[in-house]
Design a protein around this motif. Structure first.
Motif, mmCIF file in Angstrom:
data_model
loop_
_atom_site.group_PDB
_atom_site.id
_atom_site.type_symbol
_atom_site.label_atom_id
_atom_site.label_comp_id
_atom_site.label_asym_id
_atom_site.label_seq_id
_atom_site.Cartn_x
_atom_site.Cartn_y
_atom_site.Cartn_z
ATOM 1 N N THR A 207 -35.641 23.310 5.856
ATOM 2 C CA THR A 207 -34.678 23.991 5.005
ATOM 3 C C THR A 207 -34.311 23.091 3.839
ATOM 4 N N PRO A 208 -34.142 23.668 2.641
ATOM 5 C CA PRO A 208 -33.814 22.851 1.479
ATOM 6 C C PRO A 208 -32.430 22.219 1.624
ATOM 7 N N ALA A 209 -32.256 21.130 0.926
ATOM 8 C CA ALA A 209 -30.969 20.441 0.970
ATOM 9 C C ALA A 209 -29.870 21.344 0.433
ATOM 10 N N ARG A 210 -28.732 21.295 1.108
ATOM 11 C CA ARG A 210 -27.592 22.093 0.655
ATOM 12 C C ARG A 210 -26.502 21.135 0.199
ATOM 13 N N SER A 211 -25.563 21.661 -0.523
ATOM 14 C CA SER A 211 -24.524 20.781 -1.043
ATOM 15 C C SER A 211 -23.720 20.165 0.093
ATOM 16 N N ALA A 212 -23.641 20.881 1.209
ATOM 17 C CA ALA A 212 -22.855 20.380 2.329
ATOM 18 C C ALA A 212 -23.442 19.099 2.904
ATOM 19 N N GLU A 213 -24.714 18.833 2.624
ATOM 20 C CA GLU A 213 -25.313 17.635 3.189
ATOM 21 C C GLU A 213 -24.598 16.381 2.718
ATOM 22 N N GLY A 214 -24.077 16.420 1.508
ATOM 23 C CA GLY A 214 -23.338 15.271 1.012
ATOM 24 C C GLY A 214 -22.092 15.010 1.837
ATOM 25 N N ASP A 215 -21.387 16.086 2.170
ATOM 26 C CA ASP A 215 -20.183 15.930 2.987
ATOM 27 C C ASP A 215 -20.529 15.339 4.343
ATOM 28 N N ILE A 216 -21.595 15.852 4.924
ATOM 29 C CA ILE A 216 -21.986 15.360 6.244
ATOM 30 C C ILE A 216 -22.439 13.905 6.157
ATOM 31 N N ALA A 217 -23.182 13.574 5.107
ATOM 32 C CA ALA A 217 -23.643 12.188 4.954
ATOM 33 C C ALA A 217 -22.453 11.235 4.915
ATOM 34 N N GLN A 218 -21.414 11.644 4.183
ATOM 35 C CA GLN A 218 -20.204 10.818 4.135
ATOM 36 C C GLN A 218 -19.595 10.659 5.513
ATOM 37 N N LEU A 219 -19.558 11.767 6.224
ATOM 38 C CA LEU A 219 -18.968 11.709 7.562
ATOM 39 C C LEU A 219 -19.786 10.802 8.483
ATOM 40 N N LEU A 220 -21.114 10.863 8.361
ATOM 41 C CA LEU A 220 -21.955 10.012 9.204
ATOM 42 C C LEU A 220 -21.653 8.546 8.931
ATOM 43 N N ASP A 221 -21.517 8.204 7.660
ATOM 44 C CA ASP A 221 -21.166 6.823 7.317
ATOM 45 C C ASP A 221 -19.851 6.431 7.968
ATOM 46 N N TRP A 222 -18.883 7.312 7.865
ATOM 47 C CA TRP A 222 -17.569 7.021 8.428
ATOM 48 C C TRP A 222 -17.666 6.837 9.943
ATOM 49 N N ALA A 223 -18.406 7.749 10.576
ATOM 50 C CA ALA A 223 -18.514 7.692 12.031
ATOM 51 C C ALA A 223 -19.185 6.394 12.479
ATOM 52 N N LEU A 224 -20.182 5.947 11.725
ATOM 53 C CA LEU A 224 -20.880 4.710 12.104
ATOM 54 C C LEU A 224 -19.930 3.517 12.111
ATOM 55 N N GLU A 225 -18.902 3.585 11.276
ATOM 56 C CA GLU A 225 -17.932 2.484 11.221
ATOM 57 C C GLU A 225 -16.916 2.571 12.353
ATOM 58 N N HIS A 226 -16.862 3.702 13.019
ATOM 59 C CA HIS A 226 -15.836 3.904 14.038
ATOM 60 C C HIS A 226 -16.434 4.325 15.368
ATOM 61 N N LEU A 227 -17.599 3.795 15.665
ATOM 62 C CA LEU A 227 -18.301 4.225 16.881
ATOM 63 C C LEU A 227 -17.509 3.948 18.150
ATOM 64 N N ASP A 228 -16.633 2.931 18.102
ATOM 65 C CA ASP A 228 -15.925 2.548 19.321
ATOM 66 C C ASP A 228 -14.736 3.465 19.595
ATOM 67 N N GLN A 229 -14.464 4.392 18.700
ATOM 68 C CA GLN A 229 -13.310 5.251 18.895
ATOM 69 C C GLN A 229 -13.711 6.605 19.489
ATOM 70 N N ASP A 230 -12.706 7.386 19.804
ATOM 71 C CA ASP A 230 -12.944 8.711 20.364
ATOM 72 C C ASP A 230 -13.407 9.637 19.250
ATOM 73 N N LEU A 231 -14.678 9.970 19.239
ATOM 74 C CA LEU A 231 -15.223 10.807 18.179
ATOM 75 C C LEU A 231 -15.593 12.174 18.749
#
Length: 328
Positions: A207-231
């Motif tokens: 499927t082609p890239a959608r604009s929402a992918e940017g939002d998710i990419a940001q969230l993935l970055d954030w989650a990687l920094e907080h892996l030790d927390q309740d996600l």
DNA sequence: CCAGCAATCCGCCAAT
DNA sequence: TAATTGGCGGATTGCT
């Protein structure tokens, strides 16, 4: 896996990108940065100037006899016009597998491995445009076009061009551990999102890239920094400013997996890194990487790597050679 | 290894 | 009307 000596085989025309990926991962001396160095050679049947896919030519420095020394044989993409494939080359591939070397077919390189017979009865993937042809030409190969890359025993294959990066980094991880693989990935500036230990299970996105992918990419970055927390999914959705249901859908579209599965992958890679780099207890590492308990970490670890965390740590801390091979 | 239980996933559908 | 959203419930996963 002992990985010191790498040989890449190219054909006419030479696929520029795939060869470049192999050179980037194995052909540069990063010894000054504390990264592994390799005996690296580009081989071809005929040692003459060979045209590339992009109009210029290269001259390989080695013939295919050089393959006999390699721990890893990378077979670059080959156009279907490259037929027949020289028997001596096929023999080098078979001999490589027999003596315990690892072979990797990138993109349409899978056709060469299939022709050599080392894919008989094994699972494999290739570029989606050629998957049907591979399956038809070599019925004994179990083709799975949905994967970025596939390992079956000592034989690895990868899908389209960019998946070569995922595959070669996976090989680095198997041989040298998650810490080294992550540093190489960072060095060549690959985003960490597909870099889970189980990237081979991520479906190739058509499927082609959608604009929402940017939002998710940001969230993935954030989650990687907080892996030790309740996600939990609810937390992640709140962080991304979406409803849980919409978040789950967006996540699927962007990553090909579900939030929980992705988290487990990333947490496992982090746990691997900590096992290699620290002397913390497994219990502590489990908490730091976001697993609720050592028991939970252990189960995930065994499922993916085939050995328990303590064994994995011992393998990497005593001898750098011989990483455990997960059963396939 | 199991049982009990909570979280997650996914199809469905009404509302926007 | 077509597309998207997000809530619901049941089946499943997987944690403790």
């Amino acid at each position: 896996m002992n990985l010191r000596n790498v040989a890449v085989v190219v054909f006419d025309p030479v696929p520029v990108f795939e060869l470049g990926v192999a050179c980037e991962v194995f052909g540069l001396d990063r010894g000054r940065e504390g990264l592994p160095t390799y005996d690296f050679a580009v081989c071809a049947v005929q040692r003459r100037s060979i045209p590339t896919t992009s109009g210029f030519s290269i001259t390989p420095t080695h013939g295919i006899d050089r393959m006999a020394e390699a721990d890893l044989l990378v077979v670059a993409a080959t156009p279907p016009s490259t037929r027949p494939i020289p028997a001596a080359l096929l023999e080098q591939i078979r001999a490589g597998v027999s003596r315990g070397a690892v072979v990797a077919g990138v993109c349409t390189g899978a056709f060469v491995l299939a022709e050599a017979g080392v894919l008989d009865g094994r699972r494999a993937t290739t570029h989606w445009q050629h998957a049907a042809q591979l399956s038809a030409s070599y019925p004994r190969v179990r083709v799975d076009p949905q994967r970025l890359y596939v390992q079956d025993g000592p034989v690895y294959t990868s899908a389209g061009s960019a998946a070569a990066i995922d595959l070669l980094l996976h090989l680095v991880r198997e041989a040298h551990g998650a810490e080294i693989a992550n540093r190489v990935a960072r060095r060549i500036v690959v985003p960490p999102h597909r870099d889970g230990g189980q990237a081979q299970y991520i479906e190739t996105s058509t499927t082609p890239a959608r604009s929402a992918e940017g939002d998710i990419a940001q969230l993935l970055d954030w989650a990687l920094e907080h892996l030790d927390q309740d996600l939990s999914v609810d937390h992640l959705a709140a962080q991304a400013l979406m409803s849980p249901r919409t978040f789950a859908r967006r996540f699927q579209e962007a990553t090909g997996t579900t939030p929980r599965a992705w988290l487990n992958q990333q947490r496992l890679v982090e746990a691997q890194r900590l096992l290699e780099a620290s002397t913390d207890t497994v219990e502590q590492i489990a908490l730091d990487s976001g697993f609720g308990s050592a028991d939970t970490l252990r189960r995930h670890f065994i499922r993916v790597r085939g050995v328990n965390p303590e064994q994995y740590r011992r393998t990497f801390q005593i001898g750098a050679a011989d990483s455990p091979h997960p059963p396939t």
